[in-house]
Design an enzyme around this catalytic site. Structure first.
Site, PDB file in Angstrom:
ATOM      1  N   SER A  44      23.595  20.859   8.858  1.00 56.34           N
ATOM      2  CA  SER A  44      23.314  20.502  10.243  1.00 56.34           C
ATOM      3  C   SER A  44      21.803  20.459  10.478  1.00 56.34           C
ATOM      4  CB  SER A  44      24.031  21.505  11.163  1.00 56.34           C
ATOM      5  OG  SER A  44      24.159  20.994  12.449  1.00 56.34           O
ATOM      6  N   ASP A  65      32.494  13.467  12.294  1.00 56.14           N
ATOM      7  CA  ASP A  65      31.765  14.637  12.790  1.00 56.14           C
ATOM      8  C   ASP A  65      31.244  14.355  14.196  1.00 56.14           C
ATOM      9  OD1 ASP A  65      30.085  16.825  13.192  1.00 56.14           O
ATOM     10  OD2 ASP A  65      29.122  16.671  11.247  1.00 56.14           O
ATOM     11  N   HIS A 112      32.642  19.954  11.096  1.00 52.22           N
ATOM     12  CA  HIS A 112      31.196  20.040  10.964  1.00 52.22           C
ATOM     13  C   HIS A 112      30.862  21.056   9.887  1.00 52.22           C
ATOM     14  CE1 HIS A 112      27.073  19.618  12.214  1.00 52.22           C
ATOM     15  NE2 HIS A 112      26.961  20.912  12.448  1.00 52.22           N
TER      16      HIS A 112
END
Length: 555
Positions: free
Chosen positions: A244, A468, A498
């Site tokens: 991320s 996502d 995610h």
């Protein structure tokens, strides 16, 4: 969540992660400054280089990686064989001999099992910004990680501001454990004014509690800290795995230090286009989360026989709406209002392994039992300080990193338009980021021109899920393009959780393992079939469902 500890840690930091801008974004959506010169100011670049050289010299002289690893403090809750150390870095790299801060670092040594040759340190950042990676060495004991753990020291750390690494705070953590909160789905002008005032007060709280340190919580400084950590570990080049926000950190690092990159796995990619960092990126989370909310409802509808929430996604939405209306009138357990409910079900848009317990909680509530919903959604005082810290770091880094619209009218126009077609998370996301409109730092950073590095990068591996919501798939395409010809993209098709690595997709994990062990990438773009959807769990078998997810703070 579930069995994936990387996801669990990332949940606190991954409150609202950047992504690509949609083609239909309004033209007035964001002011964008030109990219920052590589390395920031000349003084900062020189200071960073000096500190990294000193760390490397210390590592060479000390024979202990330049870091004094000992038994971890009890507060870290990290058992043997994990060891912990602290890394000293400047608060301000333009003043390398000025005030220093300490970053906490954790490590487990490569096992060497099966005669594996040690390949150095594998450093991990779980995202956020605001998440701690101190837990990462524990993943050495997970099934499927044996060969990586045999070849690499697994190194985690808490970035500046996080945990015990010069912790940042913007308000009293106790206020975050209070409930219930009532957040209207269609906020009135009066409610918006209340949230605007609260955002301004929050920004003032950050300035009051952080003082002169506040401007120094940035992605550029995180990248500089990462280079000092590399040097202190005695590594000439960095092997890194980021999830991320960790992918954006990696991209900035690679742009600043292409010759110091060995291997990088970038999981669930943030779009690094400087024009999107960060206001425009966050806008696109709204349609992304809307798609994932639909995926959850479609799954629950396919298992109507178990949950009785409705046989179509629309019917499941109606069931959720009844629960929403009910907790607006009478908070579940006295503590779960609409704000807490939304935060709990946002996790269903992040991770599909929480779907069974979330569906079971809705079903139980509609049958007259609010206990499961209360247990899953109620604020937990035990994590209030951690959640407040994560939110403070998230806010500071994103607000410091780039220019944001200062006028409320821009925010109101953009989010009103988005909310018409993506109501699930639009306003909550806007209110979370709203302190950036009145952020009390005069000179903010300009986003790094990712991809403008002067030399070619070695092979890198980008991993992304096609659906996502937190970091939508176009961002992975943009990141791959900017990393250059040596970047490979592995896509989990038809899936949307995610954080793909370690998430139960054997195809993805095999590509990652092969790359880390050999440096070989699978080709320019390859696909993996989606991991299996979670099995439905009946109300009678609720105790056997996935363990409760660690929820992000209610906003």
């Amino acid at each position: 969540m579930g069995t994936n500890p990387i996801r669990r840690a990332a949940a606190l930091g991954a409150l609202s992660l950047a992504l690509c801008v949609p083609a239909h974004l309004p033209a007035h959506a964001a002011p964008t400054a030109p990219p920052v010169p590589l390395g920031g100011t000349a003084a900062e670049a020189a200071g960073a280089a000096l500190v990294a050289r000193r760390a490397a010299a210390g590592a060479a002289a000390g024979g202990n990686g330049g870091l004094d690893f000992r038994h971890c403090p009890d507060v870290e809750e990290l058992p043997a064989p994990v060891r912990c150390a602290t890394l000293r870095v400047p608060l301000d790299y333009a003043r390398p001999d000025g005030p220093q801060i300490s970053l906490t670092v954790s490590r487990v040594i490569a096992t060497g099992a099966g005669g594996a040759v040690r390949q150095g340190a594998l450093v991990h950042n779980p995202g956020g910004p605001g998440a701690s990676g101190m837990f990462f060495p524990l993943t050495a004991g997970l099934p499927g990680r044996e060969r990586i753990a045999a070849a690499y020291d697994l190194v985690g750390y808490a970035p500046r501001g996080v945990g015990r690494s010069a912790p940042l705070s913007c308000q009293d953590p106790a206020t975050r454990a209070q409930g219930p909160t009532q957040v209207p789905a269609d906020p009135s002008p009066a409610y918006k004014r209340q949230r605007l005032a609260a955002a301004r007060a929050y920004a003032r709280g950050c300035a009051r509690l952080a003082g002169a340190a506040l401007p120094h919580y940035t992605t550029l400084n995180n990248a500089r800290d990462l280079d000092v950590l590399r040097a202190a570990l005695g590594e000439p080049r960095l092997t890194f795995m980021g999830a991320s926000y960790g992918t954006y950190l990696a991209a900035v690092y690679a742009t600043l230090h292409p010759g110091r990159v060995r291997r990088m796995v970038l999981d669930s990619a943030v779009d690094p286009d400087p024009r999107r960092v960060w206001y425009r990126n966050n806008l696109d989370q709204s349609p992304g989360f809307e798609r994932r909310w639909y995926d959850f409802r479609a799954w629950a509808a396919r298992h109507h026989g178990t949950y009785r929430l409705g046989a179509t996604p629309a019917a499941v939405q109606a069931s959720y709406g009844r629960v929403l209306d009910a907790v607006a009138r009478t908070p579940a357990g006295g503590v779960v209002g609409t704000g807490e409910l939304r935060a709990a079900y946002l996790q269903a848009a992040y991770y599909d392994d929480v779907w069974p317990e979330r569906a079971a909680a809705l079903a139980a509530f509609l049958r007259g039992d609010p206990a499961p919903l209360t247990a899953q959604a109620a604020p937990d005082p035990r994590t209030a300080a951690e959640a407040e810290n994560a939110t403070a770091v998230y806010t500071a880094v994103l607000c410091n990193d780039a220019s944001w619209p200062a006028d409320w009218q821009t925010w109101d126009r953009d989010n009103t338009e988005l909310a018409r077609r993506a109501p699930f998370e639009t306003w909550a996301n806007a209110f979370l980021n709203l302190p950036c409109a009145s952020w009390p730092v005069r000179e903010r950073q300009r986003p790094v021109a990712v991809g403008a590095q002067p030399e070619r990068l070695p092979r890198t591996l980008v991993v992304a899920a096609e659906r996502d919501g937190a970091t939508p798939y176009p961002g992975a395409l943009e990141l791959q393009r900017r990393l250059g010809a040596g970047a490979s993209l592995v896509t989990e098709t038809g899936a949307g959780s995610h954080g793909v690595v370690g998430g139960g997709n054997g195809c993805v994990d095999r590509h990652v393992e092969r790359y880390l062990l050999t440096g070989a990438t699978p080709g320019w773009r390859v696909t993996c079939a989606p991991h299996p959807e979670p099995a439905p769990v009946s109300l009678d078998d609720r105790a056997a469902s996935a363990r409760r997810a660690l929820l992000p703070p209610v906003v």
